[in-house]
Design a protein around this motif. Structure first.
Motif, short mmCIF file in Angstrom:
data_model
loop_
_atom_site.label_atom_id
_atom_site.label_comp_id
_atom_site.label_asym_id
_atom_site.label_seq_id
_atom_site.Cartn_x
_atom_site.Cartn_y
_atom_site.Cartn_z
N PRO A 135 -34.45 -8.47 -9.93
CA PRO A 135 -32.69 -8.11 -9.63
C PRO A 135 -32.12 -7.69 -10.77
O PRO A 135 -30.97 -7.14 -10.38
N GLU A 150 -31.56 -3.97 -10.13
CA GLU A 150 -31.00 -3.72 -8.96
C GLU A 150 -31.82 -2.75 -7.97
O GLU A 150 -31.15 -2.27 -6.86
N ARG A 173 -31.62 -3.91 -4.26
CA ARG A 173 -30.51 -3.64 -3.51
C ARG A 173 -30.30 -2.09 -3.03
O ARG A 173 -30.01 -1.78 -1.95
N GLN A 227 -30.27 -0.62 0.73
CA GLN A 227 -28.93 -0.02 1.15
C GLN A 227 -29.42 1.33 1.46
O GLN A 227 -28.92 1.96 2.47
N SER A 244 -36.69 -3.21 1.10
CA SER A 244 -36.95 -3.28 -0.36
C SER A 244 -38.28 -3.62 -0.77
O SER A 244 -39.05 -3.94 0.02
#
Length: 256
Positions: A51, A54, A57, A61, A66
């Motif tokens: 994380p 990133e 994410r 998106q 993921s």
């Protein structure tokens, strides 16, 4: 990606299982190679799924999915033994070893006679192979030797300045610096081989450095160069042996 046809955010554990099964059963890669590939892939997946960076994410998106870690405890090749060599691998016989060293010496003469460059490098590599054998050294250990690593042994004065070798670049344990060890000289011929190289061969390469086996730029000789030359010599010796066997068998077949 070439094997699965998918980008990293679509990779699954099954993809990894199929890929490494193909590499092991079809390409017959060694366990150490498979383990190295898995380590690289695991670190890459850790980077994608952490994380902090990133990327999970961003992929979610942008692509609706993921990435996930695909190297697990269930499909990882474990390093459970100190020696993972195949049973077919064995030490050289004395005759094979002598033939290998003779060919390494012969290569120096062949380069000189041909007028090509590289005679000193061939001489250096021949001495590297003899040094590795005489003191039982790994490739990384022998390529990083320096003149200060040798010293006298009071119990074996006949070896002169080459009685004891202090290995400073031994194989390290996980998370530890290189392991040091002392190796005693046991072969009568080995000090003369090194002394002759240091006096007559080393000054032609990089006389201002302390490394015993440098390149022309003063850097330690790459291990890949030694592996390639080693393999070339082995292949040539194999061809010579095949020719000798063929010549020995042919007269018998002609008589029959």
């Amino acid at each position: 990606m070439d094997h699965t046809g998918h980008f990293p955010w679509d990779w699954t554990v099954g993809d990894a299982d199929e890929f490494f099964a193909h590499e092991r059963s079809i390409l017959n890669l060694a366990f150490a190679t498979i383990r190295a590939y898995q380590t690289h892939l695991e670190v890459f997946c850790d980077f994608l799924t952490d994380p902090v960076y990133e990327w999970d994410r961003v992929c979610l998106q942008g692509f609706g999915r993921s990435p996930a870690q695909i190297i697990t405890e269930f499909n990882r090749v474990r390093h459970a033994q100190n020696n993972e060599q195949a049973p077919a691998k064995r030490p050289f016989t004395r005759a094979e070893l002598q033939g290998f060293f003779d060919l390494a010496n012969l290569e120096v003469e062949r380069v000189l006679v041909s007028g090509r460059k590289g005679a000193v490098a061939a001489y250096r590599d021949a001495t590297v192979f003899k040094t590795a054998y005489a003191w039982g050294l790994r490739a990384n250990e022998v390529t990083h030797l320096q003149t200060v690593d040798f010293s006298r042994n009071r119990w074996a004065p006949q070896f002169g300045e080459f009685g004891v070798l202090q290995v400073r670049d031994g194989k390290a344990q996980r998370g530890s610096p290189p392991k040091r060890r002392s190796v005693l000289t046991v072969f009568d011929w080995s000090p003369a081989v090194l002394d002759t190289w240091i006096r007559t061969g080393l000054p032609w390469l990089a006389p201002a450095v302390s490394e015993i086996f440098p390149t022309a730029n003063g850097l330690p000789v790459p291990k890949s160069n030694l592996h390639r030359r080693f393999r070339d010599y082995i292949d040539e010796l194999g061809r010579v042996l095949e020719d000798m066997i063929e010549k020995a068998v042919r007269p018998k077949e002609e008589r029959e």
